[in-house]
Design a protein around this motif. Sequence first.
Motif, PDB file in Angstrom:
ATOM      1  N   VAL A 134       3.306   6.610   7.534  1.00  0.00           N
ATOM      2  CA  VAL A 134       3.211   5.208   7.943  1.00  0.00           C
ATOM      3  C   VAL A 134       1.958   5.007   8.788  1.00  0.00           C
ATOM      4  O   VAL A 134       1.193   4.056   8.574  1.00  0.00           O
ATOM      5  CB  VAL A 134       4.469   4.756   8.721  1.00  0.00           C
ATOM      6  N   LYS A 135       1.719   5.893   9.737  1.00  0.00           N
ATOM      7  CA  LYS A 135       0.527   5.790  10.591  1.00  0.00           C
ATOM      8  C   LYS A 135      -0.753   5.879   9.770  1.00  0.00           C
ATOM      9  O   LYS A 135      -1.699   5.127   9.997  1.00  0.00           O
ATOM     10  CB  LYS A 135       0.545   6.874  11.667  1.00  0.00           C
ATOM     11  N   VAL A 136      -0.787   6.795   8.802  1.00  0.00           N
ATOM     12  CA  VAL A 136      -1.955   6.938   7.932  1.00  0.00           C
ATOM     13  C   VAL A 136      -2.209   5.633   7.177  1.00  0.00           C
ATOM     14  O   VAL A 136      -3.341   5.141   7.107  1.00  0.00           O
ATOM     15  CB  VAL A 136      -1.756   8.116   6.941  1.00  0.00           C
ATOM     16  N   GLY A 137      -1.152   5.066   6.609  1.00  0.00           N
ATOM     17  CA  GLY A 137      -1.285   3.821   5.858  1.00  0.00           C
ATOM     18  C   GLY A 137      -1.753   2.661   6.719  1.00  0.00           C
ATOM     19  O   GLY A 137      -2.639   1.893   6.325  1.00  0.00           O
ATOM     20  N   LEU A 138      -1.183   2.527   7.910  1.00  0.00           N
ATOM     21  CA  LEU A 138      -1.579   1.421   8.793  1.00  0.00           C
ATOM     22  C   LEU A 138      -2.984   1.602   9.343  1.00  0.00           C
ATOM     23  O   LEU A 138      -3.730   0.624   9.472  1.00  0.00           O
ATOM     24  CB  LEU A 138      -0.563   1.265   9.924  1.00  0.00           C
ATOM     25  N   SER A 187       2.668  -7.322  10.712  1.00  0.00           N
ATOM     26  CA  SER A 187       3.835  -6.458  10.580  1.00  0.00           C
ATOM     27  C   SER A 187       3.701  -5.603   9.327  1.00  0.00           C
ATOM     28  O   SER A 187       2.852  -5.843   8.474  1.00  0.00           O
ATOM     29  CB  SER A 187       5.123  -7.280  10.524  1.00  0.00           C
ATOM     30  N   ALA A 188       4.585  -4.617   9.256  1.00  0.00           N
ATOM     31  CA  ALA A 188       4.662  -3.776   8.062  1.00  0.00           C
ATOM     32  C   ALA A 188       6.119  -3.410   7.848  1.00  0.00           C
ATOM     33  O   ALA A 188       6.866  -3.187   8.801  1.00  0.00           O
ATOM     34  CB  ALA A 188       3.812  -2.526   8.225  1.00  0.00           C
ATOM     35  N   VAL A 197       2.499  -4.789   3.932  1.00  0.00           N
ATOM     36  CA  VAL A 197       1.752  -5.149   5.136  1.00  0.00           C
ATOM     37  C   VAL A 197       1.495  -6.649   5.129  1.00  0.00           C
ATOM     38  O   VAL A 197       0.939  -7.179   4.165  1.00  0.00           O
ATOM     39  CB  VAL A 197       0.417  -4.366   5.191  1.00  0.00           C
ATOM     40  N   THR A 198       1.909  -7.333   6.186  1.00  0.00           N
ATOM     41  CA  THR A 198       1.730  -8.768   6.303  1.00  0.00           C
ATOM     42  C   THR A 198       0.572  -9.074   7.252  1.00  0.00           C
ATOM     43  O   THR A 198       0.529  -8.561   8.365  1.00  0.00           O
ATOM     44  CB  THR A 198       3.007  -9.439   6.852  1.00  0.00           C
ATOM     45  N   PHE A 199      -0.358  -9.910   6.780  1.00  0.00           N
ATOM     46  CA  PHE A 199      -1.488 -10.310   7.631  1.00  0.00           C
ATOM     47  C   PHE A 199      -1.731 -11.800   7.478  1.00  0.00           C
ATOM     48  O   PHE A 199      -1.494 -12.385   6.425  1.00  0.00           O
ATOM     49  CB  PHE A 199      -2.738  -9.493   7.318  1.00  0.00           C
ATOM     50  N   ILE A 244       0.844  -1.188   0.000  1.00  0.00           N
ATOM     51  CA  ILE A 244       0.000   0.000   0.000  1.00  0.00           C
ATOM     52  C   ILE A 244       0.885   1.245   0.000  1.00  0.00           C
ATOM     53  O   ILE A 244       2.033   1.203   0.439  1.00  0.00           O
ATOM     54  CB  ILE A 244      -0.977   0.033   1.207  1.00  0.00           C
ATOM     55  N   SER A 245       0.341   2.328  -0.497  1.00  0.00           N
ATOM     56  CA  SER A 245       1.021   3.626  -0.486  1.00  0.00           C
ATOM     57  C   SER A 245       0.204   4.586   0.343  1.00  0.00           C
ATOM     58  O   SER A 245      -1.025   4.542   0.318  1.00  0.00           O
ATOM     59  CB  SER A 245       1.151   4.175  -1.907  1.00  0.00           C
TER      60      SER A 245
END
Length: 67
Positions: free
Chosen positions: A22-26, A38-39, A62-64, A10-11
Amino acid sequence: MESVARVSEISASSSESFEDAVKVGLNRANQTLRNIESAWVKDQNVMLENGEIKAYKVNLLVTFVLE
């Protein structure tokens, strides 16, 4: 117990900082994806306007874990 994970790229951008981007993306990823583990910040760059920094942009992996 075995598990299988998936990685999505993701961007995200912020006018404040790379950390904020980073916070916005997560925060956005958490609205759609479950079980984020994790990211990794794959890339970061700045967007310029008239020679001035307009935004800080990050590409995240991003890993899920799949259910």
